[in-house]
Design a protein around this motif. Structure first.
Motif, PDB file in Angstrom:
ATOM      1  N   UNK A   1       0.853  -1.202   0.000  1.00  0.00           N
ATOM      2  CA  UNK A   1       0.000   0.000   0.000  1.00  0.00           C
ATOM      3  C   UNK A   1       0.881   1.242   0.000  1.00  0.00           C
ATOM      4  N   UNK A   2       0.623   2.150  -0.934  1.00  0.00           N
ATOM      5  CA  UNK A   2       1.337   3.413  -0.981  1.00  0.00           C
ATOM      6  C   UNK A   2       0.441   4.514  -0.438  1.00  0.00           C
ATOM      7  N   UNK A   3       1.013   5.451   0.277  1.00  0.00           N
ATOM      8  CA  UNK A   3       0.213   6.575   0.766  1.00  0.00           C
ATOM      9  C   UNK A   3       1.013   7.848   0.650  1.00  0.00           C
ATOM     10  N   UNK A   4       0.285   8.947   0.487  1.00  0.00           N
ATOM     11  CA  UNK A   4       0.951  10.236   0.444  1.00  0.00           C
ATOM     12  C   UNK A   4       0.040  11.258   1.113  1.00  0.00           C
ATOM     13  N   UNK A   5       0.521  11.864   2.146  1.00  0.00           N
ATOM     14  CA  UNK A   5      -0.268  12.857   2.870  1.00  0.00           C
ATOM     15  C   UNK A   5      -0.270  14.151   2.073  1.00  0.00           C
ATOM     16  N   UNK A   6      -1.421  14.800   2.022  1.00  0.00           N
ATOM     17  CA  UNK A   6      -1.541  16.063   1.315  1.00  0.00           C
ATOM     18  C   UNK A   6      -1.897  17.166   2.315  1.00  0.00           C
ATOM     19  N   UNK A   7      -1.915  18.374   1.869  1.00  0.00           N
ATOM     20  CA  UNK A   7      -2.125  19.520   2.743  1.00  0.00           C
ATOM     21  C   UNK A   7      -3.497  19.467   3.410  1.00  0.00           C
ATOM     22  N   UNK A   8      -4.514  18.989   2.710  1.00  0.00           N
ATOM     23  CA  UNK A   8      -5.849  18.966   3.275  1.00  0.00           C
ATOM     24  C   UNK A   8      -6.295  17.541   3.590  1.00  0.00           C
ATOM     25  N   UNK A   9      -6.572  16.770   2.548  1.00  0.00           N
ATOM     26  CA  UNK A   9      -7.036  15.414   2.753  1.00  0.00           C
ATOM     27  C   UNK A   9      -5.885  14.428   2.750  1.00  0.00           C
ATOM     28  N   UNK A  10      -6.253  13.156   2.603  1.00  0.00           N
ATOM     29  CA  UNK A  10      -5.251  12.100   2.541  1.00  0.00           C
ATOM     30  C   UNK A  10      -5.640  11.147   1.428  1.00  0.00           C
ATOM     31  N   UNK A  12      -4.782   7.509  -0.472  1.00  0.00           N
ATOM     32  CA  UNK A  12      -4.106   6.228  -0.312  1.00  0.00           C
ATOM     33  C   UNK A  12      -4.468   5.305  -1.463  1.00  0.00           C
ATOM     34  N   UNK A  13      -3.486   4.546  -1.898  1.00  0.00           N
ATOM     35  CA  UNK A  13      -3.726   3.499  -2.893  1.00  0.00           C
ATOM     36  C   UNK A  13      -3.762   2.160  -2.175  1.00  0.00           C
ATOM     37  N   UNK A  14      -4.862   1.415  -2.380  1.00  0.00           N
ATOM     38  CA  UNK A  14      -5.053   0.159  -1.661  1.00  0.00           C
ATOM     39  C   UNK A  14      -5.355  -0.969  -2.641  1.00  0.00           C
ATOM     40  N   UNK A  15      -4.657  -2.060  -2.489  1.00  0.00           N
ATOM     41  CA  UNK A  15      -4.875  -3.220  -3.354  1.00  0.00           C
ATOM     42  C   UNK A  15      -5.324  -4.451  -2.573  1.00  0.00           C
TER      43      UNK A  15
END
Length: 280
Positions: A1-10, A12-15
C-alpha cells in the motif's frame, strides 16, 4: 500500500481487501455498525456527486484506480480532498469485496447520517416555506422507503418523519433506491409514543390512508401544511394513528388487486394532493 499525505485530505492506494479501511467501510453494510458509527455508504458516482452538491461532506471517497482520470471523478475527489476527507484508490477486486457485486459501481462515498430533532420539525418545515410533510409508520422494506423518499423529493415535500420500528433509510439498498434524494429530503424520527404526543404541535392537517377510509383521495383538499401519514406494508395504519388524522382517504381500484404497493400508494396520494393545491 502506498500513501501520500496532502495539505488537506489524505490519498491512499489500496490493493488488499484485508486493509483495515476496507474492512471498516464494508462493515457499514450492517445496521449495528451504522448505528454505532453514525456513518453510511452511498454507491455510484452520480449519487456521491449529488451529495457533495447538496452540501454533504464525505468522510471517505473510494474509487476504482482505472477511472481516476474521469473528469467528474476528479471533481468529486477534489471536493472531498479540500474538506479533509480520506480518498482511497482501489482495485475492482476491492470494490467487489465492499459491495458484494461482480460489477460494482466505481465510486463509493461514506457520509455522516443526518436526523433532525422532532421538536424542531414543525418549525423547520415552516422555515423552509414547505407545505407538505411525509410520515411513515413502521415501514419495513428498504426499497419501499428509498422509493418513497425519492417520490417525496419529486413532489416537493419538505421533510420525512420515520415513526416506530422502521427499516434503516441509510442502508445501502434504501440509499440506492432514493437515487440521490436522501441528500435532499431532511429526515426525522420518533417513537410511536413521541409522535402521538407531538402530533398536537402540528399546525396543519394530517391525511392518512386507511382501509376504513370513507373519502376518495381525490376529494380531499386539506389546509396547509399537510402531513401525509402512511402505515406499513402488512398491517397499514394502526387505529391509534388513524384516529389522529383529520382526513382518512382510500384509493379506489378498478381491477382485482386487493391493495397497492406502499411506495406506489404514497406516490399517488402525494401527487394528487400536490395537484389539488395547484387547482386552488
Amino acid at each position: 500500500m502506498n500513501s501520500r499525505a496532502q495539505r488537506n485530505g489524505l490519498i491512499k492506494e489500496i490493493t488488499a481487501v484485508s486493509n483495515q479501511h476496507i474492512k471498516d467501510i464494508k462493515a457499514l453494510e450492517r445496521r449495528k455498525i451504522r448505528n454505532e458509527t453514525g456513518l453510511f455508504m452511498a454507491e455510484g458516482l452520480q449519487l456521491v456527486a449529488f451529495a457533495l452538491e447538496a452540501g454533504w461532506v464525505a468522510e471517505t471517497l473510494v474509487y476504482a484506480k482505472n477511472i481516476k482520470t474521469h473528469e467528474l471523478v476528479q471533481q468529486v475527489a477534489a471536493k472531498v480532498y479540500a474538506k479533509g476527507g480520506l480518498i482511497l484508490e482501489v482495485s475492482e477486486q476491492v470494490l467487489s469485496k465492499i459491495t458484494h457485486r461482480d460489477n460494482p459501481q466505481h465510486v463509493i462515498g461514506v457520509f455522516q447520517q443526518r436526523f433532525g430533532t422532532l421538536s424542531d420539525l414543525a418549525s423547520d418545515v415552516e422555515a423552509a416555506g414547505g407545505d407538505m410533510l411525509v410520515a411513515m409508520e413502521g415501514v419495513k422494506d428498504p426499497g419501499n422507503l428509498g422509493t418513497t423518499i425519492r417520490t417525496s423529493d419529486a413532489v416537493g415535500a419538505s421533510a420525512m418523519l420515520l415513526i416506530g420500528e422502521t427499516t434503516d433509510p441509510f442502508s445501502l439498498e434504501a440509499v440506492r433506491a432514493t437515487m440521490g434524494s436522501i441528500f435532499h429530503i431532511p429526515l426525522y424520527r420518533a417513537t410511536r409514543e413521541e409522535f402521538l404526543a407531538w402530533r398536537q404541535n402540528w399546525p396543519g392537517a394530517i391525511v392518512g390512508t386507511h382501509l376504513k377510509g370513507a373519502v376518495d383521495y381525490r376529494d380531499v383538499k386539506p389546509e396547509d401544511p399537510v402531513m401525509v401519514l402512511m402505515g406499513n406494508e402488512q398491517s397499514g395504519l394502526p387505529d391509534a394513528f388513524a384516529d389522529t388524522c383529520d382526513h382518512l382517504v382510500k384509493i379506489p381500484m378498478a381491477g382485482r388487486a386487493e391493495s397497492l404497493n406502499l411506495a406506489v400508494s404514497t406516490g399517488i396520494t402525494l401527487f394528487r394532493l400536490r395537484e389539488s393545491k395547484l387547482e386552488l
